[in-house]
Each structure stands twice: as structure tokens, then as C-alpha cells.
Design an enzyme around this catalytic site. Structure first.
Site, PDB file in Angstrom:
ATOM      1  N   ASP A 305      30.139   7.383  30.389  1.00 11.93           N
ATOM      2  CA  ASP A 305      30.049   6.079  29.861  1.00 11.93           C
ATOM      3  C   ASP A 305      28.562   5.406  29.320  1.00 11.93           C
ATOM      4  OD1 ASP A 305      30.758   3.293  29.222  1.00 11.93           O
ATOM      5  OD2 ASP A 305      31.074   2.878  31.625  1.00 11.93           O
ATOM      6  N   HIS A 306      28.214   6.004  28.286  1.00 16.48           N
ATOM      7  CA  HIS A 306      26.838   5.817  27.800  1.00 16.48           C
ATOM      8  C   HIS A 306      26.737   4.748  26.906  1.00 16.48           C
ATOM      9  CE1 HIS A 306      23.325   8.551  27.745  1.00 16.48           C
ATOM     10  NE2 HIS A 306      22.864   7.870  26.619  1.00 16.48           N
ATOM     11  N   LYS A 307      27.421   4.052  26.402  1.00 12.47           N
ATOM     12  CA  LYS A 307      27.405   3.035  25.444  1.00 12.47           C
ATOM     13  C   LYS A 307      26.366   2.942  24.548  1.00 12.47           C
ATOM     14  CE  LYS A 307      29.495  -0.223  28.949  1.00 12.47           C
ATOM     15  NZ  LYS A 307      29.662   0.717  30.014  1.00 12.47           N
ATOM     16  N   TYR A 308      26.328   3.883  23.782  1.00 14.94           N
ATOM     17  CA  TYR A 308      25.536   4.214  22.538  1.00 14.94           C
ATOM     18  C   TYR A 308      25.342   2.879  21.692  1.00 14.94           C
ATOM     19  CZ  TYR A 308      25.184   9.117  23.611  1.00 14.94           C
ATOM     20  OH  TYR A 308      25.082  10.322  24.373  1.00 14.94           O
ATOM     21  N   ASN A 334      31.153   6.946  24.701  1.00 19.25           N
ATOM     22  CA  ASN A 334      31.591   5.530  23.962  1.00 19.25           C
ATOM     23  C   ASN A 334      30.372   4.958  23.209  1.00 19.25           C
ATOM     24  OD1 ASN A 334      30.321   4.685  26.352  1.00 19.25           O
ATOM     25  ND2 ASN A 334      31.691   3.416  27.003  1.00 19.25           N
TER      26      ASN A 334
END
Length: 352
Positions: A305-308, A334
Site C-alpha cells: 500500500d505505497h500510494k505513489y 497503488n
């Protein structure tokens, strides 16, 4: 080989391995002919002959391999027969990982990169081979060929080709019927009925029709895997289908040991493990190796769940060359939508 094939087909007919009537196949298809090789376990000579024909089919195409793997469970007897007689090591792919023992998905001794040929008895859509090949590939084996006794000629060969698997068959349904017809075991009317059935029940066409129809239809996850084009989606659907779970678990903790402990406990019951790699205060690269081992052991996907959220070129480098090397171990990640399409393009370029 033709004489040997005709002899086996006639013997299969004699022991009710080839039946005529009304039978239901996958997708609810009702067929006038059913070929059941499982009965050969009670007739060792016929089972042995089927194994010889399968091996000959591979030799004719000059297909080499280090190991073979029978599709569970119908093809296991003939795969074992091939393994013993040809002195080729065999692997066994479980349909589900047990909650005890070694908890392996693929049993047997092999090396990373070994070439494995999948052995099947009968192919309709090829989905069982696809699922087996996926498990083998996930375990580090190379799978590019499958051998089957009977190809029912309903699109399985084409579906497998889309998955990078070449199907080699001993006999097609058309040829099997021709052999039986020549020996007076089946009449021309039945041959025409089977031919019409094949025409009306092509798996590729059935899948296309289901996609195009506006009427909602409940599909199994196995069917969704067959239809999916995106590799991660296909893999996820197959995991859900085989493990009979759609549970995802969020391990939002800050200790590597705790993540690994939780992953081992819930692994048999989930399809996805979600983590935040940057939350791990005691992170070392050894953690990645251990979480990948658990992913293989329990067969779940890892969701980072990195949220680039940066511009495309930065995201591209973060994903491929960042400290955590996310592209090398996370099945899913993601990104924030705010930067626009560039962030997705940056991620996609890494995967090409």
C-alpha cells in the site's frame, strides 16, 4: 504410432472410457460424448499404453523437460506412469495448501528455472492446465508446454496459447471418432451430432458472448480467471478460486516479526496480504525474502500500500530502483489519482 493409438482408443471404448449419451461439461455444456481416462487406473496395461502415447507426442515435437506435473487429480495416474517409465522426475501440485506439514503448493524436488511439462488427460477449455502452470511458475519453474491425451477441440488449445503454453495432443475428438467409426463402434449420425456440438460449444466464443451480453451473470472466480487479460487479476482470481476465499488482511503494524507472524497465521485463509513497507521500523532486506516464502507457502498475493503520488518519471524510478525494490516482490501496489495519467504510465513502464 497410429496402430497403437487405434488399439488404445478401442480398448477405452470397451472399458467404458468412451461413453455416448448426455453429459454435462464445464460452463453447463451438455455433450453427447464423454471420455473418462480415470477408469484406466483399473487397467494397468491401458494406462501404461496411454503414458507411452503421451511421451511419444512430446518426443515427436522434440520437447525436453527436467520434470513433469500431472493436473490434479485426473491426470496424476498417467503422469506417474510417464515419470516412472521414462525416468523423469515428477511434481505434484496441490489444489490447496494444507494447514499442517510442509504446507507446500508444489510437492517434489526441483531447481529454480527447471522446465516442466504439464500432463493432462482431457482438455476442454484448458483452465485446469492454466491453473497448474500458474502454481508451477509461481514456484520458479518454466512452463511452456502441456501434453494431453484428448483435445476436445473446443478452444482449449487457443486459450492455452494466450497463456504462453503450447498444447500437444495425442488425439483430437474428431480423430477419435473416426477410429471408432472405422471399427463400427459409432455411426455417422453420432459423428455429425458431436461435430455440431463442437461447433456450438467453443469455449472462446462462450467467453466472448458472456463478455458482450448486457444481462448480468454470476461467474465463478475460475471463469473470471479464464477471461482476465491482466496478469495480476488472473493470478488473484485463480488464488480465490483454488483457496475458496476472497479475504484480504491488512497487516498495518510496525515490526517485521509481527508482519511475518500474522502472515503465517492468516495465510491459509486469505488471498491478499496488505502491508506498508515504510512502516516497518526494523526493516531489512531479509524481510522481503521471508514474506515471499510465506506468499508461496500459503499462496496469497502481497499488496504494498505505497500510494505513489509523484510525477511519472519519479514514480518510475521509485517503483523500480527505490530502496525497497517494490516491483521485485509486490504483486499489487497503488497510486494517488491526483498526478493524473502520468503516475500510472510511470508504473507501467517498469513492467514492460
Amino acid at each position: 504410432m497410429e496402430k497403437q493409438l487405434a488399439d488404445v482408443v478401442l480398448k477405452l471404448h470397451d472399458i467404458q472410457g468412451v461413453k455416448f449419451g448426455t453429459f454435462t461439461l464445464k460452463y453447463g455444456m451438455r455433450t453427447p460424448i464423454y471420455v473418462d481416462l480415470r477408469v484406466t487406473i483399473s487397467f494397468p496395461d491401458i494406462l501404461d499404453a496411454v503414458g507411452d502415447l503421451l511421451w511419444n507426442a512430446l518426443e515427436q515435437k522434440e520437447i525436453n523437460c527436467e520434470v513433469v506435473c500431472g493436473v490434479p487429480y485426473g491426470a496424476l495416474p498417467v503422469a506417474t506412469c510417464v515419470s516412472v517409465k521414462q525416468h523423469v522426475p515428477m511434481l505434484f501440485r496441490r489444489k490447496e495448501v494444507k494447514g499442517y506439514g510442509t504446507r507446500k503448493l508444489v510437492e517434489g524436488k526441483f531447481n529454480q528455472g527447471d522446465r516442466c511439462v504439464v500432463v493432462e488427460d482431457v482438455v476442454v477449455s484448458g483452465q485446469s492446465i492454466v491453473e497448474t502452470a500458474e502454481a508451477l511458475r509461481q514456484s520458479g519453474l518454466r512452463v511452456s508446454d502441456a501434453v494431453v491425451f484428448l483435445d476436445r477441440e473446443q478452444g482449449g488449445k487457443q486459450i492455452l496459447a494466450r497463456e504462453g503454453i503450447t498444447l500437444h495432443s495425442v488425439v483430437t475428438l474428431t480423430h477419435l471418432l473416426e477410429i471408432l467409426h472405422e471399427q463400427g463402434k459409432v455411426n455417422s449420425e453420432m459423428m455429425e451430432e458431436v461435430k455440431q456440438f463442437q461447433k456450438e460449444n467453443q469455449c472462446l466464443q462462450i467467453i466472448s458472448n458472456e463478455v458482450l451480453t448486457s444481462k448480468p451473470k454470476t461467474r465463478t472466480f475460475g471463469e473470471r480467471a479464464l477471461m482476465a487479460q491482466q496478469p495480476a487479476a488472473k493470478q488473484l482470481f485463480n488464488v480465490i478460486h483454488e483457496k475458496k476465499t476472497n479475504l484480504a488482511f491488512a497487516a498495518d503494524v510496525s515490526s517485521c516479526a509481527k508482519v511475518l507472524e500474522l502472515a503465517d497465521k492468516v495465510g491459509p485463509y486469505i488471498c491478499i496480504l496488505k502491508i506498508h513497507i515504510e512502516l516497518l521500523q526494523d526493516y531489512t532486506h531479509d524481510f522481503i525474502h521471508k514474506i515471499q516464502e510465506l506468499s508461496t507457502k500459503h499462496r496469497f498475493l502481497i499488496y504494498e500500500d505505497h500510494k505513489y503520488s509523484d510525477i511519472g518519471s519519479i514514480v518510475n524510478r521509485q517503483y523500480e530502483h527505490g530502496f525497497y525494490g517494490v516491483v521485485d516482490w509486490a504483486h499489487i501496489t497503488n497510486a494517488h489519482p491526483l498526478p493524473g495519467p502520468a503516475v500510472l504510465n510511470g508504473l507501467k513502464k517498469v513492467l514492460r
